[in-house]
Motif scaffolding. Structure first.
Motif, mmCIF file in Angstrom:
data_model
loop_
_atom_site.group_PDB
_atom_site.id
_atom_site.type_symbol
_atom_site.label_atom_id
_atom_site.label_comp_id
_atom_site.label_asym_id
_atom_site.label_seq_id
_atom_site.Cartn_x
_atom_site.Cartn_y
_atom_site.Cartn_z
ATOM 1 N N UNK A 106 46.268 41.119 43.629
ATOM 2 C CA UNK A 106 47.261 41.515 44.617
ATOM 3 C C UNK A 106 46.730 41.150 46.000
ATOM 4 N N UNK A 107 47.286 40.085 46.568
ATOM 5 C CA UNK A 107 46.777 39.549 47.827
ATOM 6 C C UNK A 107 47.130 40.447 49.006
ATOM 7 N N UNK A 108 48.300 41.092 48.975
ATOM 8 C CA UNK A 108 48.703 41.961 50.078
ATOM 9 C C UNK A 108 47.751 43.139 50.232
ATOM 10 N N UNK A 109 47.236 43.625 49.114
ATOM 11 C CA UNK A 109 46.355 44.792 49.134
ATOM 12 C C UNK A 109 44.886 44.419 48.957
ATOM 13 N N UNK A 110 44.601 43.119 48.843
ATOM 14 C CA UNK A 110 43.248 42.632 48.565
ATOM 15 C C UNK A 110 42.650 43.389 47.378
ATOM 16 N N UNK A 111 43.482 43.509 46.349
ATOM 17 C CA UNK A 111 43.140 44.343 45.193
ATOM 18 C C UNK A 111 43.186 43.530 43.910
ATOM 19 N N UNK A 112 42.250 43.835 42.998
ATOM 20 C CA UNK A 112 42.194 43.219 41.679
ATOM 21 C C UNK A 112 42.145 44.327 40.630
ATOM 22 N N UNK A 113 43.038 44.249 39.641
ATOM 23 C CA UNK A 113 43.074 45.211 38.539
ATOM 24 C C UNK A 113 42.679 44.472 37.262
ATOM 25 N N UNK A 114 41.693 45.000 36.563
ATOM 26 C CA UNK A 114 41.148 44.333 35.382
ATOM 27 C C UNK A 114 41.039 45.331 34.235
ATOM 28 N N UNK A 115 41.594 44.951 33.075
ATOM 29 C CA UNK A 115 41.572 45.818 31.897
ATOM 30 C C UNK A 115 41.251 44.964 30.682
#
Length: 379
Positions: free
Chosen positions: A343-352
């Motif tokens: 997620x570029x807007x939030x500078x976030x990466x979710x990994x599962x």
């Protein structure tokens, strides 16, 4: 009650609770879950077991076969060569791999490989899973084939051969196999516990995959001349092949990456963080923008899903994955439900990443629950 190991900020208590519920109920066998926000792991959880007998705990060093999540790392390898000026996504594949021009493929571009629109989404028959283990020979067969549909007109998921195609381009440009490139240019510099295949020294800490129920469609129904039938039988496989030594020794950049949520997040957070991870720059902003250049938007000719493909990654599509919001986001996942979202807007990466595979083609009820819990508790 089994509390997951690791850490999570209080605002993500719902994420921890969801993982705990799935471990307690048996929906999960073993799993790991990471949320990285601008380099800070605000969620870093793991728990459950590596084995169906529930005798060996899943710990922070456990890795597993992540199936098509591997493709996200393979795409990154190609984009790194683009960023260095050694590869042009708008150039014909044959510029780097002359043999690929055979049988009417002279105009297939590198971007077509990266967006599953090349028309070459598997091996012509006869094809067995063992054929894929000889990476160069399999790539040569693909180079000699005619496309199964007009390249560039639609996506047809490059199920098992994505890494053979991109990997051969990487090899022609860099002089290294995909497996070597990922080890030396990505995982090594980042200190990420990820590899294409799995070295024998690491087999003792691999969580074997637990196969899912059969896929919810019959390739025969599409007809034997269809891209779906050809891809799903060129070659066909069962999930338990991932637990074999031959699979682990191979270089299959579409499907045999081994890692966990922490290592996959470490690598792919480079995208959401502007191309750099703790001083290690992999990509520049101009190259990152290529990801959002839409190459295909419609029903995929192989997996039957409505998908939007950028260059190297899928982009949000509400009809298929309603739990990934709109915005500057790219993602993909692996058979059985593993998922990596940038997620570029939030500078976030979710990994599962997990070992018990769920039904379906992309994502699962479990991955949806975790991702929704993350987005619901970001404030």
């Amino acid at each position: 009650m089994t509390d997951p190991q690791g850490t999570s900020e209080p605002r993500f208590d719902a994420v921890r609770a969801a993982l705990r519920r799935n471990l307690d109920s048996g929906e999960e066998l073993g799993a790991s879950l990471v949320v990285d926000v601008d380099g800070e792991r605000v969620v870093d959880l793991w728990g459950g077991f590596r084995d169906t007998a529930r005798t060996v705990a899943w710990d922070q060093h456990t890795i597993t076969n992540v199936w098509s999540t591997t493709k996200t790392v393979t795409s990154l390898a190609a984009l790194m060569l683009v960023d260095r000026g050694e590869l042009d996504v708008h150039s014909p594949v044959a510029r780097y791999w002359p043999e690929f021009a055979a049988n009417g493929k002279q105009d297939v571009k590198v971007r077509h490989l990266l967006s599953h629109t090349s028309g070459v989404s598997g091996l012509d028959q006869p094809a067995t899973i063992e054929d894929l283990y000889d990476t160069e020979r399999a790539a040569a067969r693909m180079a000699a084939q005619a496309p199964w549909w007009t390249p560039g007109t639609a996506s047809g998921y490059h199920l098992l051969n994505f890494g053979h195609l991109i990997g051969e381009v990487v090899r022609r440009v860099s002089g290294r196999t995909l497996k070597q490139f990922v080890a030396e240019e990505i995982a090594g510099p980042l200190g990420a516990d990820f590899q294409i295949g799995a070295a024998e020294r690491d087999w003792s800490r691999i969580a074997d995959v637990v196969p899912p129920p059969p896929l919810p469609f019959d390739p025969e129904a599409a007809g034997q001349d269809s891209p779906a039938y050809k891809a799903l039988t060129g070659p066909s496989l069962t999930a338990d092949v991932a637990n074999t030594p031959a699979w682990r020794a191979a270089d299959i950049g579409a499907a045999n990456g081994h890692g966990n949520a922490r290592s996959v997040a470490r690598i792919l957070s480079a995208l959401a963080r502007g191309g750099e991870v703790d001083g290690v720059r992999l990509l520049g902003e101009k190259t990152i923008e290529l990801i959002f250049d839409v190459q295909a938007d419609g029903v995929d000719a192989v997996n039957g899903l409505a998908l939007r493909w950028g260059i190297g990654y899928a982009l949000p599509q509400k009809d298929t994955i309603p739990w990934i919001p709109d915005g500057r986001i790219c993602f993909w996942g692996g058979w059985g439900g593993s998922m990596i979202i940038m997620d570029f807007d939030r500078r976030m990466t979710i990994s599962y990443m997990m070992n018990k595979m769920a039904p379906g083609i992309l994502g699962s009820d479990r991955s949806a629950t975790y991702v929704r819990a993350v987005y619901d508790h970001l404030s």
